[in-house]
Write an enzyme that holds these catalytic residues in place. Structure first.
Site, mmCIF file in Angstrom:
data_model
loop_
_atom_site.group_PDB
_atom_site.id
_atom_site.type_symbol
_atom_site.label_atom_id
_atom_site.label_comp_id
_atom_site.label_asym_id
_atom_site.label_seq_id
_atom_site.Cartn_x
_atom_site.Cartn_y
_atom_site.Cartn_z
ATOM 1 N N GLY A 1 33.134 52.037 22.827
ATOM 2 C CA GLY A 1 33.346 52.481 21.446
ATOM 3 C C GLY A 1 32.243 51.884 20.591
ATOM 4 N N ILE B 1 32.084 49.034 19.059
ATOM 5 C CA ILE B 1 31.769 47.620 19.320
ATOM 6 C C ILE B 1 31.043 47.491 20.664
ATOM 7 C CG2 ILE B 1 32.711 45.296 19.599
ATOM 8 C CD1 ILE B 1 35.120 46.224 17.859
ATOM 9 N N THR C 1 36.516 39.995 23.861
ATOM 10 C CA THR C 1 36.732 39.986 22.402
ATOM 11 C C THR C 1 37.663 41.139 22.019
ATOM 12 O OG1 THR C 1 34.685 41.266 22.144
ATOM 13 C CG2 THR C 1 34.541 38.895 21.741
ATOM 14 N N ARG D 1 41.521 42.211 23.313
ATOM 15 C CA ARG D 1 42.851 41.640 23.106
ATOM 16 C C ARG D 1 43.176 40.814 24.346
ATOM 17 N NH1 ARG D 1 42.203 42.689 18.581
ATOM 18 N NH2 ARG D 1 43.452 43.978 17.172
ATOM 19 N N GLU E 1 48.524 34.038 21.254
ATOM 20 C CA GLU E 1 47.658 33.456 20.228
ATOM 21 C C GLU E 1 48.549 32.820 19.184
ATOM 22 O OE1 GLU E 1 44.895 36.312 18.678
ATOM 23 O OE2 GLU E 1 44.106 36.755 20.675
ATOM 24 N N HIS F 1 40.089 33.848 17.980
ATOM 25 C CA HIS F 1 40.131 35.241 17.477
ATOM 26 C C HIS F 1 39.332 35.376 16.170
ATOM 27 C CE1 HIS F 1 42.715 39.178 17.571
ATOM 28 N NE2 HIS F 1 41.507 39.396 17.067
ATOM 29 N N ALA G 1 36.167 37.080 16.012
ATOM 30 C CA ALA G 1 35.006 37.952 16.213
ATOM 31 C C ALA G 1 34.563 38.672 14.936
ATOM 32 C CB ALA G 1 35.288 38.956 17.324
#
Ligand code: DGY
Length: 329
Positions: free
Chosen positions: A155, A157, A235, A237, A266, A285, A287
């Site tokens: 995608g 990213i 990065t 999930r 998390e 978390h 990023a």
């Protein structure tokens, strides 16, 4: 006008934008996310929610919020809300695509480099007084230039990550639901199967959304396909990896290292075994966490709310309620 429950303080001018549009802001000022009961209580009287990935808004919470018209996630991911459940209840769900891709890829590449070159371990040792001398055999890492980067999920990213890899002289492989000829042409990325990628890549970087299909996608079998010298970067999930299988692979040294911005759960408890591996880098978390990007995300989330509360379609919908709840008059 409308009442907007904002579940955390956000950077930038997003809340001013809501106020300028005539809405009242109910801001949760806690440093931690609102506990479930508080979330439900605040949503119950809200016309809109500006929510975070940490806010699980389930069917019950939506059903108990009769005036809620939009859940505007300040994130590109939206696995904290079921889009179909929200749509069935007439509630829009929106996200913040585009604005965080480059920043997220920056961190993914930083993690890749940190794991490859033992940056975190070197820093820990230097602070602890363990830097005794220059050693010809100490901290021997993995070269990034000339290595093969395997990207799972191409995608926006994943594509930004691919460009960074290309800039470092890497060969780029990708596995994705759909083939991306334009990206192949632009940066020479090579399409392959997931198994093919895992067998060949020196670095495997995960960029897929969390869905029922991707949950646990990287399990014991997939980890066993990776080279013993390979490094896994996540990065996306935490739950796209079977974390117990990852711990096992690290214990058995069937992969070389892992760099994780996301974990399951998390936050990861400080006593978790993943923290015991010197070849694992973990960040909390972060990023998308640059001031500029988080400000853009918040502004975009606010803009989606302004549209819906004005009776218009949001700019970044991820669902389509057949019967959206009535706009404000
Ligand atoms: C996202 O946008 O989905 C991130 O995980 C939060 O920044």
């Amino acid at each position: 006008m409308g009442s907007v429950f904002v579940t955390r303080a956000v950077p930038g001018d997003a809340l001013d934008r809501l106020a300028e549009a005539g809405h009242s802001v109910d801001l949760w000022s806690g440093e931690l996310p609102p506990p479930a009961a508080d979330l439900v209580a605040h949503l119950a009287t809200a016309d809109a929610a500006l929510a975070m990935v940490t806010d699980r808004i389930d069917a019950q919470a939506i059903a108990a919020s009769p005036s809620l018209k939009v859940i505007s996630n300040m994130a590109v991911g939206y696995d904290n809300v079921d889009p179909a459940v929200a749509a069935d209840a007439g509630v829009w769900l929106t996200n913040t695509p585009g604005v965080l891709a480059e920043t997220t890829a920056d961190l993914a590449f930083a993690l890749l480099m940190a794991a490859a070159r033992q940056v975190a371990r070197g820093d820990r040792d230097a602070r602890a007084g363990l830097w005794k001398t220059w050693s010809p055999t100490g901290y021997l890492g993995t070269d990034i230039h000339g290595a093969t980067l395997g990207i799972v999920g191409l995608g926006e990213i994943g594509e930004a990550m691919a460009r960074r890899g290309r800039g470092f002289g890497m060969r780029i492989l990708y596995a994705s639901r759909t083939r991306k000829p334009a990206v192949e042409a632009a940066i020479g990325a090579e399409f392959t199967s997931l198994d093919g990628l895992l067998e060949v890549a020196d670095f495997v970087s995960l960029h897929m959304p969390l869905t029922p299909v991707t949950r646990g996608l990287i399990g014991a079998r997939e980890l066993s396909l990776m080279k013993s010298t390979a490094i896994l970067v996540n990065t996306a999930r935490g739950t796209v990896i079977d974390q117990a299988a990852l711990v096992h692979a690290l214990r058995a040294a069937t992969i070389a290292a892992a760099a994780l911005d996301v974990t399951d759960p998390e936050p990861l408890p400080a006593s978790h075994e993943l923290f015991s591996f010197p070849n694992v880098v973990i960040t909390p978390h972060i990023a998308s966490a640059s001031l500029a990007t988080r400000s853009r995300m918040a502004r975009m989330a606010a803009a989606n709310i302004v549209e819906v509360l004005a009776g218009r379609k949001p700019i970044n919908p991820v669902n389509a309620p057949a019967m959206p709840r009535m706009p404000l008059t």
